[in-house]
Design a protein around this motif. Structure first.
Motif, mmCIF file in Angstrom:
data_model
loop_
_atom_site.group_PDB
_atom_site.id
_atom_site.type_symbol
_atom_site.label_atom_id
_atom_site.label_comp_id
_atom_site.label_asym_id
_atom_site.label_seq_id
_atom_site.Cartn_x
_atom_site.Cartn_y
_atom_site.Cartn_z
ATOM 1 N N PHE A 168 0.784 -1.392 0.059
ATOM 2 C CA PHE A 168 0.134 0.179 0.114
ATOM 3 C C PHE A 168 0.857 1.285 0.130
ATOM 4 C CE2 PHE A 168 -2.027 3.602 2.201
ATOM 5 C CZ PHE A 168 -3.437 3.488 1.707
ATOM 6 N N LEU A 226 -0.176 5.494 -0.010
ATOM 7 C CA LEU A 226 -1.251 6.613 0.072
ATOM 8 C C LEU A 226 -1.282 7.419 -1.076
ATOM 9 C CD1 LEU A 226 -3.524 8.174 1.538
ATOM 10 C CD2 LEU A 226 -1.737 9.642 2.539
ATOM 11 N N LYS A 281 -0.590 6.032 -4.130
ATOM 12 C CA LYS A 281 -1.582 5.189 -5.180
ATOM 13 C C LYS A 281 -2.819 4.869 -4.893
ATOM 14 C CE LYS A 281 2.684 2.364 -6.578
ATOM 15 N NZ LYS A 281 3.165 1.154 -6.711
ATOM 16 N N TYR A 282 -3.101 5.162 -3.465
ATOM 17 C CA TYR A 282 -4.505 4.778 -3.191
ATOM 18 C C TYR A 282 -5.287 6.111 -3.585
ATOM 19 C CZ TYR A 282 -8.600 4.642 -0.353
ATOM 20 O OH TYR A 282 -9.959 4.847 0.078
ATOM 21 N N ASN A 324 -6.354 5.999 -7.234
ATOM 22 C CA ASN A 324 -7.276 5.410 -7.510
ATOM 23 C C ASN A 324 -8.153 4.696 -6.178
ATOM 24 O OD1 ASN A 324 -9.218 3.392 -8.525
ATOM 25 N ND2 ASN A 324 -7.392 1.989 -9.563
ATOM 26 N N PRO A 325 -8.927 5.386 -5.548
ATOM 27 C CA PRO A 325 -9.436 5.191 -4.267
ATOM 28 C C PRO A 325 -10.426 3.830 -4.350
ATOM 29 C CG PRO A 325 -9.985 7.206 -4.928
ATOM 30 C CD PRO A 325 -9.261 6.690 -5.994
ATOM 31 N N ARG A 363 -9.348 1.139 -5.628
ATOM 32 C CA ARG A 363 -8.948 -0.249 -5.543
ATOM 33 C C ARG A 363 -9.066 -1.069 -4.022
ATOM 34 N NH1 ARG A 363 -2.802 -0.135 -7.501
ATOM 35 N NH2 ARG A 363 -2.875 -2.293 -6.861
ATOM 36 N N VAL A 420 -8.499 -2.740 -0.734
ATOM 37 C CA VAL A 420 -7.367 -2.935 0.160
ATOM 38 C C VAL A 420 -7.664 -3.959 1.291
ATOM 39 C CG1 VAL A 420 -6.225 -1.529 2.032
ATOM 40 C CG2 VAL A 420 -6.951 -0.291 -0.227
ATOM 41 N N ILE A 446 -10.994 2.298 3.907
ATOM 42 C CA ILE A 446 -10.449 3.703 4.598
ATOM 43 C C ILE A 446 -11.500 4.690 4.670
ATOM 44 C CG2 ILE A 446 -8.963 5.125 3.887
ATOM 45 C CD1 ILE A 446 -7.097 2.909 2.698
ATOM 46 N N THR A 500 -7.871 9.811 5.214
ATOM 47 C CA THR A 500 -6.594 9.787 4.613
ATOM 48 C C THR A 500 -5.767 11.071 5.201
ATOM 49 O OG1 THR A 500 -7.123 10.606 2.645
ATOM 50 C CG2 THR A 500 -6.771 8.329 2.749
ATOM 51 N N GLY A 530 1.127 2.598 5.029
ATOM 52 C CA GLY A 530 0.023 1.450 5.362
ATOM 53 C C GLY A 530 0.688 0.556 6.266
ATOM 54 N N PHE A 584 -2.664 -3.711 -1.345
ATOM 55 C CA PHE A 584 -3.725 -3.572 -2.087
ATOM 56 C C PHE A 584 -3.949 -5.016 -2.755
ATOM 57 C CE2 PHE A 584 -1.630 0.637 -3.277
ATOM 58 C CZ PHE A 584 -2.671 1.160 -3.114
#
Length: 129
Positions: free
Chosen positions: A7, A9, A11-12, A15-16, A18, A20, A30, A33, A63, A77
């Motif tokens: 993970f 932040l 990258k998350y 594309n939220p 995805r 986790v 999540i 953030t 993460g 992810f």
């Protein structure tokens, strides 16, 4: 679970949608953030499979449940499932080989395959990454 991606932040946020999960495969939601204070800006709800409820945990931007340590609660992810279609052909030696293109639909693969005299069939493939 070696095919899970670590993970981050950045990258998350790109594309939220995805999925986790924790290192040991529990589902994660999540909910924040940008929590203020310290080095744990991520607030997440972690599924507790035995009890049927969610617990609240805090994470670093990478993460990590505990900064600079490995934990079963660390975020990853989940591998994404993909599918496609490939064509199978026969060469001069009567050996079989697959096409080099993965098509997103069976119809497109068949249409392309039928343009070649050595086309045999189209088959579905699935993989995770």
């Amino acid at each position: 679970r070696s095919n899970m991606e670590q993970f981050s932040l950045e990258k998350y946020l790109a594309n939220p949608s995805r999925k986790v999960v924790t290192r040991n495969g529990r589902n994660v939601r999540i909910i924040c953030t940008d929590k203020k204070g310290y080095e744990y800006p991520i607030v997440a709800l972690i599924e507790n499979k035995l009890e049927g409820f969610e617990g609240v945990l805090y994470y670093t931007k990478d993460g990590e449940y505990i900064a600079n340590e490995s934990s079963m609660n660390d975020l990853f992810f989940a591998p994404e499932k993909h599918k496609g279609w490939i064509n199978i052909y026969r060469n001069e030696d009567e050996d079989y080989y697959k096409g080099m293109v993965i098509f997103s639909s069976k119809e497109d693969a068949i249409e392309k395959g039928r343009k070649f005299s050595d086309y045999i069939t189209t088959t579905k493939i699935e993989w995770e990454e």
